[in-house]
Design a protein around this motif. Structure first.
Motif, PDB file in Angstrom:
ATOM      1  N   ASP A   1      76.310  -8.810  92.970  1.00  0.00           N
ATOM      2  CA  ASP A   1      74.867  -8.345  93.273  1.00  0.00           C
ATOM      3  C   ASP A   1      75.068  -7.395  94.446  1.00  0.00           C
ATOM      4  O   ASP A   1      73.893  -7.029  95.007  1.00  0.00           O
TER       5      ASP A   1
ATOM      6  N   SER B   1      62.704  -9.085 100.939  1.00  0.00           N
ATOM      7  CA  SER B   1      62.228  -8.960  99.429  1.00  0.00           C
ATOM      8  C   SER B   1      62.761  -7.478  98.734  1.00  0.00           C
ATOM      9  O   SER B   1      63.312  -7.724  97.652  1.00  0.00           O
TER      10      SER B   1
ATOM     11  N   ASP C   1      66.335  -8.307  98.165  1.00  0.00           N
ATOM     12  CA  ASP C   1      66.765  -9.162  96.902  1.00  0.00           C
ATOM     13  C   ASP C   1      66.647  -8.312  95.737  1.00  0.00           C
ATOM     14  O   ASP C   1      67.132  -8.655  94.754  1.00  0.00           O
ATOM     15  N   ARG C   2      65.512  -7.491  95.663  1.00  0.00           N
ATOM     16  CA  ARG C   2      65.396  -6.711  94.557  1.00  0.00           C
ATOM     17  C   ARG C   2      66.532  -5.828  94.183  1.00  0.00           C
ATOM     18  O   ARG C   2      66.977  -5.775  93.107  1.00  0.00           O
TER      19      ARG C   2
ATOM     20  N   SER D   1      69.571  -6.681  94.995  1.00  0.00           N
ATOM     21  CA  SER D   1      70.737  -7.543  94.391  1.00  0.00           C
ATOM     22  C   SER D   1      70.309  -8.081  92.898  1.00  0.00           C
ATOM     23  O   SER D   1      71.209  -7.996  92.258  1.00  0.00           O
ATOM     24  N   ASP D   2      69.076  -8.159  92.799  1.00  0.00           N
ATOM     25  CA  ASP D   2      68.639  -8.335  91.236  1.00  0.00           C
ATOM     26  C   ASP D   2      68.921  -7.404  90.403  1.00  0.00           C
ATOM     27  O   ASP D   2      69.383  -7.585  89.248  1.00  0.00           O
TER      28      ASP D   2
ATOM     29  N   LYS E   1      72.676  -7.201  89.533  1.00  0.00           N
ATOM     30  CA  LYS E   1      73.132  -8.608  89.031  1.00  0.00           C
ATOM     31  C   LYS E   1      72.808  -8.639  87.508  1.00  0.00           C
ATOM     32  O   LYS E   1      73.418  -8.936  86.602  1.00  0.00           O
ATOM     33  N   ASN E   2      71.411  -8.425  87.407  1.00  0.00           N
ATOM     34  CA  ASN E   2      70.682  -8.811  85.934  1.00  0.00           C
ATOM     35  C   ASN E   2      70.527  -7.365  85.161  1.00  0.00           C
ATOM     36  O   ASN E   2      70.215  -7.503  83.919  1.00  0.00           O
ATOM     37  N   HIS E   3      70.834  -6.217  85.720  1.00  0.00           N
ATOM     38  CA  HIS E   3      70.362  -5.031  85.142  1.00  0.00           C
ATOM     39  C   HIS E   3      71.719  -3.850  84.998  1.00  0.00           C
ATOM     40  O   HIS E   3      72.441  -3.781  84.154  1.00  0.00           O
TER      41      HIS E   3
END
Length: 241
Positions: free
Chosen positions: A116, A182, A185-186, A188-189, A192-194
């Motif tokens: 991430d 926030s 965190d976005r 990192s997301d 990791k997820n995209h």
């Protein structure tokens, strides 16, 4: 190296090294000023006078104050010069490494891997003994530079994260820590997820394309026909090459 694997590398590898040394931070990603200062050890500072110009008539010598610095351990700085080479696919990064080992002495190799966060391969290199035998390269003996290898997706994330999160972190986090956390965190997301999933998918797609190309070569009608119509073992052997 195939077309989709080309990074932003348009000069020879040794030429690239010389350009990095001569041009330094003017055209490549720069080392932060404070980090550069911390990495250089001052061992002597002298002040004096330096000749600015000489006026022949009437005779007049103009002197100006000057400060002289003597520094130590410049050769120990790994990223005084550096560049980042960007590829479309991670598999092309892996293929490119062998060219660097062939052209340079690789002093360090550090994989920056994260689910991430930042992803890249950092190599610290210097000119090898064969290149240093040439007089024009002698001045660069023991000087090192850092070469960062990454993909265009990871590079985009890194540049945006640097500008949005790391560069203004202190000011923004103090103003509204909850909102700033926030945003972090976005980011990192997104990695990791995209981005990670997209990178894996791109690499997988091109691996499958290569398999299809290799399979087509094996089962190509003209190829099979040449095997069937081979008139001798020697001809068969040549056709199987």
């Amino acid at each position: 190296m195939n077309n989709h694997g080309k990074g932003i590398l348009s000069v020879g590898l040794n030429s690239m090294f010389i350009f990095m040394i001569l041009l330094g931070n003017s055209c490549f990603k720069s080392m932060p000023a404070e980090e550069l200062k911390a990495s250089i050890e001052l061992i002597d500072v002298k002040t004096g006078w330096e000749k600015k110009y000489y006026q022949p008539w009437p005779p007049k010598l103009i002197l100006v104050p000057a400060t002289y610095f003597k520094i130590n351990n410049v050769g120990e700085i790994d990223d005084l010069a550096g560049c980042r080479i960007i590829f479309y696919l991670d598999q092309d990064v892996q293929r490119f490494i062998k060219y660097l080992h062939k052209e340079f002495d690789v002093v360090k190799q550090n994989l920056k891997y994260s689910e991430d966060n930042y992803n890249a391969l950092h190599l610290v290199v210097k000119l090898n003994k064969y290149r240093l035998k040439l007089s024009e390269y002698e001045k660069f003996k023991d000087l090192k530079c850092e070469i960062q290898l990454t993909t265009v997706l990871y590079h985009a994330w890194s540049e945006l994260a640097h500008d949005v999160i790391y560069k203004p972190e202190k000011e923004l986090s103090e103003f509204d820590k909850r909102a700033f956390d926030s945003i972090k965190d976005r980011f990192s997301d997104v990695m990791k997820n995209h981005i990670k999933q997209a990178q894996y998918s791109f690499d997988f797609v091109f691996m499958e394309i290569e398999k299809i190309k290799q399979g087509k070569q094996v089962f190509d009608i003209d190829f099979l026909k040449s095997i069937i119509e081979s008139k001798s073992n020697n001809e068969l052997f040549q056709n199987l090459k």
